[in-house]
Design a protein around this motif. Structure first.
Motif, PDB file in Angstrom:
ATOM      1  N   MET A   1       0.952  -1.293  -0.145  1.00 51.24           N
ATOM      2  CA  MET A   1      -0.099  -0.161  -0.099  1.00 51.24           C
ATOM      3  C   MET A   1       0.774   1.361  -0.101  1.00 51.24           C
ATOM      4  SD  MET A   1      -2.583   1.021   2.446  1.00 51.24           S
ATOM      5  CE  MET A   1      -3.416   2.706   2.905  1.00 51.24           C
ATOM      6  N   SER A   2       0.632   2.298  -0.843  1.00 53.81           N
ATOM      7  CA  SER A   2       1.139   3.563  -0.984  1.00 53.81           C
ATOM      8  C   SER A   2       1.060   4.386   0.565  1.00 53.81           C
ATOM      9  CB  SER A   2       0.951   4.200  -2.131  1.00 53.81           C
ATOM     10  OG  SER A   2      -0.306   4.754  -2.155  1.00 53.81           O
ATOM     11  N   LYS A   3       1.831   5.464   0.591  1.00 57.13           N
ATOM     12  CA  LYS A   3       1.530   6.107   1.724  1.00 57.13           C
ATOM     13  C   LYS A   3       0.412   6.944   1.524  1.00 57.13           C
ATOM     14  CE  LYS A   3       5.594   8.428   1.786  1.00 57.13           C
ATOM     15  NZ  LYS A   3       6.470   9.307   2.194  1.00 57.13           N
ATOM     16  N   PRO A   4      -0.363   7.373   2.722  1.00 50.02           N
ATOM     17  CA  PRO A   4      -1.607   8.333   2.322  1.00 50.02           C
ATOM     18  C   PRO A   4      -1.286   9.718   2.055  1.00 50.02           C
ATOM     19  CG  PRO A   4      -1.218   7.685   4.712  1.00 50.02           C
ATOM     20  CD  PRO A   4      -0.466   6.943   3.804  1.00 50.02           C
ATOM     21  N   VAL A   5      -0.079  10.133   2.515  1.00 52.48           N
ATOM     22  CA  VAL A   5       0.440  11.512   2.166  1.00 52.48           C
ATOM     23  C   VAL A   5       1.965  11.527   1.950  1.00 52.48           C
ATOM     24  CG1 VAL A   5      -1.427  12.713   3.589  1.00 52.48           C
ATOM     25  CG2 VAL A   5       0.914  12.441   4.315  1.00 52.48           C
ATOM     26  N   SER A   6       2.261  12.513   0.937  1.00 54.86           N
ATOM     27  CA  SER A   6       3.676  12.819   0.698  1.00 54.86           C
ATOM     28  C   SER A   6       4.129  14.223   0.963  1.00 54.86           C
ATOM     29  CB  SER A   6       4.023  12.745  -0.754  1.00 54.86           C
ATOM     30  OG  SER A   6       3.720  11.132  -1.014  1.00 54.86           O
ATOM     31  N   THR A   7       5.379  14.210   1.186  1.00 56.54           N
ATOM     32  CA  THR A   7       5.928  15.740   1.251  1.00 56.54           C
ATOM     33  C   THR A   7       6.217  16.149  -0.137  1.00 56.54           C
ATOM     34  OG1 THR A   7       8.218  14.958   1.304  1.00 56.54           O
ATOM     35  CG2 THR A   7       7.154  15.354   3.748  1.00 56.54           C
ATOM     36  N   GLY A  31      -0.926  22.292 -10.555  1.00 60.42           N
ATOM     37  CA  GLY A  31      -0.336  21.315  -9.637  1.00 60.42           C
ATOM     38  C   GLY A  31      -1.448  20.373  -9.073  1.00 60.42           C
ATOM     39  N   PRO A  32      -1.074  19.301  -8.130  1.00 62.87           N
ATOM     40  CA  PRO A  32      -2.072  18.734  -7.304  1.00 62.87           C
ATOM     41  C   PRO A  32      -2.516  19.514  -6.283  1.00 62.87           C
ATOM     42  CG  PRO A  32       0.420  18.142  -6.864  1.00 62.87           C
ATOM     43  CD  PRO A  32       0.389  19.115  -7.932  1.00 62.87           C
ATOM     44  N   ARG A  33      -3.688  19.178  -5.778  1.00 63.21           N
ATOM     45  CA  ARG A  33      -4.349  19.852  -4.504  1.00 63.21           C
ATOM     46  C   ARG A  33      -3.517  19.635  -3.432  1.00 63.21           C
ATOM     47  NH1 ARG A  33      -8.194  16.348  -6.028  1.00 63.21           N
ATOM     48  NH2 ARG A  33      -8.098  15.360  -4.194  1.00 63.21           N
ATOM     49  N   LEU A  34      -3.106  20.484  -2.496  1.00 64.99           N
ATOM     50  CA  LEU A  34      -2.323  20.612  -1.348  1.00 64.99           C
ATOM     51  C   LEU A  34      -3.079  20.720  -0.245  1.00 64.99           C
ATOM     52  CD1 LEU A  34       0.229  23.165  -2.495  1.00 64.99           C
ATOM     53  CD2 LEU A  34       0.274  20.895  -2.937  1.00 64.99           C
ATOM     54  N   MET A  35      -2.461  20.132   1.103  1.00 63.08           N
ATOM     55  CA  MET A  35      -3.102  20.094   2.148  1.00 63.08           C
ATOM     56  C   MET A  35      -2.098  20.751   3.168  1.00 63.08           C
ATOM     57  SD  MET A  35      -4.102  16.507   3.454  1.00 63.08           S
ATOM     58  CE  MET A  35      -2.968  15.338   3.423  1.00 63.08           C
ATOM     59  N   LYS A  36      -2.343  21.623   4.040  1.00 63.99           N
ATOM     60  CA  LYS A  36      -1.321  22.097   5.163  1.00 63.99           C
ATOM     61  C   LYS A  36      -1.833  21.400   6.235  1.00 63.99           C
ATOM     62  CE  LYS A  36       0.629  25.828   4.514  1.00 63.99           C
ATOM     63  NZ  LYS A  36       2.137  25.652   4.110  1.00 63.99           N
ATOM     64  N   ILE A  37      -0.847  20.996   7.137  1.00 70.28           N
ATOM     65  CA  ILE A  37      -0.952  20.495   8.649  1.00 70.28           C
ATOM     66  C   ILE A  37      -0.251  21.265   9.386  1.00 70.28           C
ATOM     67  CG2 ILE A  37      -1.010  18.344  10.050  1.00 70.28           C
ATOM     68  CD1 ILE A  37      -1.683  16.670   7.629  1.00 70.28           C
ATOM     69  N   PHE A  42       1.463  19.065   2.243  1.00 70.73           N
ATOM     70  CA  PHE A  42       1.351  17.516   1.916  1.00 70.73           C
ATOM     71  C   PHE A  42       0.407  17.490   0.787  1.00 70.73           C
ATOM     72  CE2 PHE A  42       2.160  17.393   6.621  1.00 70.73           C
ATOM     73  CZ  PHE A  42       3.227  16.365   6.643  1.00 70.73           C
ATOM     74  N   ILE A  43       0.797  16.162   0.023  1.00 68.06           N
ATOM     75  CA  ILE A  43      -0.004  15.873  -0.954  1.00 68.06           C
ATOM     76  C   ILE A  43      -0.544  14.664  -0.660  1.00 68.06           C
ATOM     77  CG2 ILE A  43      -0.120  15.593  -3.669  1.00 68.06           C
ATOM     78  CD1 ILE A  43       2.888  17.354  -2.391  1.00 68.06           C
ATOM     79  N   SER A  44      -1.779  14.448  -0.602  1.00 73.94           N
ATOM     80  CA  SER A  44      -2.670  13.159  -0.348  1.00 73.94           C
ATOM     81  C   SER A  44      -2.407  12.153  -1.442  1.00 73.94           C
ATOM     82  CB  SER A  44      -3.838  13.260  -0.287  1.00 73.94           C
ATOM     83  OG  SER A  44      -4.864  13.648  -1.483  1.00 73.94           O
TER      84      SER A  44
END
Length: 68
Positions: A1-7, A31-37, A42-44
């Motif tokens: 299984m791949s990681k759920p998020v990537s830096t 670009g891809p959708r980004l998410m901030k934590i 991160f990129i899901s």
């Protein structure tokens, strides 16, 4: 299984692009959708897959327009 998020660095490495190019396409809205934590970005896995699918659609569409 791949990681759920990537830096960003992991995403760039996985997709064979430079961080400079990544930031260029994000700034252009391509670009891809980004998410901030917190302060990190991160990129899901889903966003990465959707981004790749959109590139495939663009490529397929470009091929159809060029065909006669």
């Amino acid at each position: 299984m791949s990681k759920p998020v990537s830096t960003i660095a992991e995403f760039c490495s996985d997709h064979g692009i430079s961080k400079c190019f990544f930031h260029k396409i994000v700034n252009q809205g391509n670009g891809p959708r980004l998410m901030k934590i917190g302060r990190r970005t991160f990129i899901s896995a889903e966003a990465a897959a959707a981004w790749r699918a959109s590139l495939e659609e663009q490529t397929a569409g470009a091929g159809k327009r060029g065909a006669k």
